[in-house]
Motif scaffolding. Structure first.
Motif, PDB file in Angstrom:
ATOM      1  N   TYR A 292      -6.187   7.863  -0.694  1.00 20.94           N
ATOM      2  CA  TYR A 292      -6.323   8.949  -1.696  1.00 20.94           C
ATOM      3  C   TYR A 292      -6.492   8.357  -3.014  1.00 20.94           C
ATOM      4  N   PHE A 293      -6.265   7.211  -3.388  1.00 23.96           N
ATOM      5  CA  PHE A 293      -6.108   6.617  -4.509  1.00 23.96           C
ATOM      6  C   PHE A 293      -7.280   5.927  -5.169  1.00 23.96           C
ATOM      7  N   TRP A 294      -8.238   5.535  -4.202  1.00 26.01           N
ATOM      8  CA  TRP A 294      -9.241   4.728  -4.146  1.00 26.01           C
ATOM      9  C   TRP A 294     -10.648   5.376  -5.046  1.00 26.01           C
TER      10      TRP A 294
ATOM     11  N   ILE B 266      -4.413  -3.311   3.200  1.00 25.61           N
ATOM     12  CA  ILE B 266      -4.811  -3.108   1.744  1.00 25.61           C
ATOM     13  C   ILE B 266      -3.959  -2.014   1.214  1.00 25.61           C
ATOM     14  N   GLY B 267      -3.276  -2.303   0.094  1.00 23.85           N
ATOM     15  CA  GLY B 267      -2.521  -1.181  -0.548  1.00 23.85           C
ATOM     16  C   GLY B 267      -1.202  -1.476   0.301  1.00 23.85           C
ATOM     17  N   CYS B 268      -0.703  -2.713   0.247  1.00 20.96           N
ATOM     18  CA  CYS B 268       0.340  -2.907   1.259  1.00 20.96           C
ATOM     19  C   CYS B 268       1.784  -2.464   0.863  1.00 20.96           C
TER      20      CYS B 268
ATOM     21  N   ASP C 272      -2.845  -5.565  -2.854  1.00 21.34           N
ATOM     22  CA  ASP C 272      -2.490  -4.518  -3.635  1.00 21.34           C
ATOM     23  C   ASP C 272      -2.610  -4.781  -5.178  1.00 21.34           C
ATOM     24  N   TYR C 273      -3.100  -3.488  -5.760  1.00 19.80           N
ATOM     25  CA  TYR C 273      -3.284  -3.810  -7.220  1.00 19.80           C
ATOM     26  C   TYR C 273      -2.256  -3.750  -8.287  1.00 19.80           C
ATOM     27  N   SER C 274      -0.998  -3.238  -7.737  1.00 20.79           N
ATOM     28  CA  SER C 274       0.170  -3.085  -8.376  1.00 20.79           C
ATOM     29  C   SER C 274       1.045  -4.296  -8.343  1.00 20.79           C
ATOM     30  N   PRO C 275       1.287  -5.031  -9.333  1.00 21.65           N
ATOM     31  CA  PRO C 275       2.173  -6.187  -9.628  1.00 21.65           C
ATOM     32  C   PRO C 275       3.554  -5.893  -8.887  1.00 21.65           C
TER      33      PRO C 275
END
Ligand SMILES: C[S@@+](CC[C@H](N)C(=O)[O-])C[C@H]1O[C@@H](n2cnc3c(N)ncnc32)[C@H](O)[C@@H]1O
Length: 205
Positions: free
Chosen positions: A128-130, A55-57, A79-82
């Motif tokens: 930290y970013f969730w 998660i958050g790879c 990951d939520y970032s493209p």
């Protein structure tokens, strides 16, 4: 994360990598987090025939690690970032093409998977970013099978770290706080281990 004051642009790209600078930050993190991850992964047993989730790879270094540890399994990254999805895919191209690695864009608060899909999950340098920790832990539990392990890895555990005083998109937790939050979320057990500033938690569903 460097011990010096990181720039706002660096921090924002660590939280959600974007574009060329995002790629650069991810490439640096793939290298910088290696020793931390080497240490933390000693504390888990990755089943050989299994479906694993990172998660958050980010830049995909831990996908590569899991693929090596689980030669007969399937490794998924979310990951939520493209930008992260693209770099993780590029850095694991052979396994992606072979159908052994699947990288998906998605948010930990709403994981794009059915219930009970995975035998193991990890989250390295990302909690930290969730924004909604309990909601995220509920989601992680939902997609893990009973008895599966969830490994959280962090290199920082000081909530008063002055480097992040002005960054309202980062929350630094102590290992004890994260362990208690996992237990409150219903994980059967959560074991905290530390080495210097580093810590990891192995939680079991
Ligand atoms: C500091 S990087 C760490 C990347 C990688 N795990 C590593 O150890 O190098 C944090 C990653 O988590 C991702 N991330 C942050 N919040 C997320 C969320 N809510 N859902 C999914 N991914 C998230 C970011 O896009 C970024 O790729």
């Amino acid at each position: 994360m460097s011990q010096q004051q990181p720039s706002d642009a660096y921090l924002r790209n660590a939280a959600k990598p974007q574009g060329a600078m995002g790629e650069e930050v991810l490439t640096r993190m793939n290298e910088h987090h290696r020793d931390l991850a080497d240490w933390a992964f000693q504390h888990v047993h990755v089943p050989t025939y299994s479906r694993l989730l990172d998660i958050g790879c980010g830049g995909g270094a831990n996908l590569q690690r899991l693929l090596a540890q689980c030669p007969d399994g399937v490794v998924e990254g979310v990951d939520y970032s493209p930008t992260s999805v693209a770099l993780s895919t590029k850095n694991n191209r052979t396994s992606v093409n072979a159908g052994r690695c699947i990288v998906t864009q998605g948010d930990v608060g709403d994981l794009p998977y059915p219930d009970n899909r995975f035998d193991f999950a990890c989250a390295c340098e990302t909690v930290y970013f969730w924004p909604d920790l309990q909601g995220a832990f509920d989601e992680v539990q939902r997609v893990l099978r009973p008895g599966a392990q969830f490994l959280i890895i962090c290199e920082m555990g000081d909530p008063d770290d002055p480097r992040f005083a002005d960054a309202d998109f980062i929350t630094v937790y102590t290992g004890e706080d994260l362990r208690d939050a996992l237990q409150d979320a219903g994980f059967q057990s959560a074991v905290l281990r530390t080495q210097g500033d580093w810590f990891c938690i192995v939680a079991t569903v």
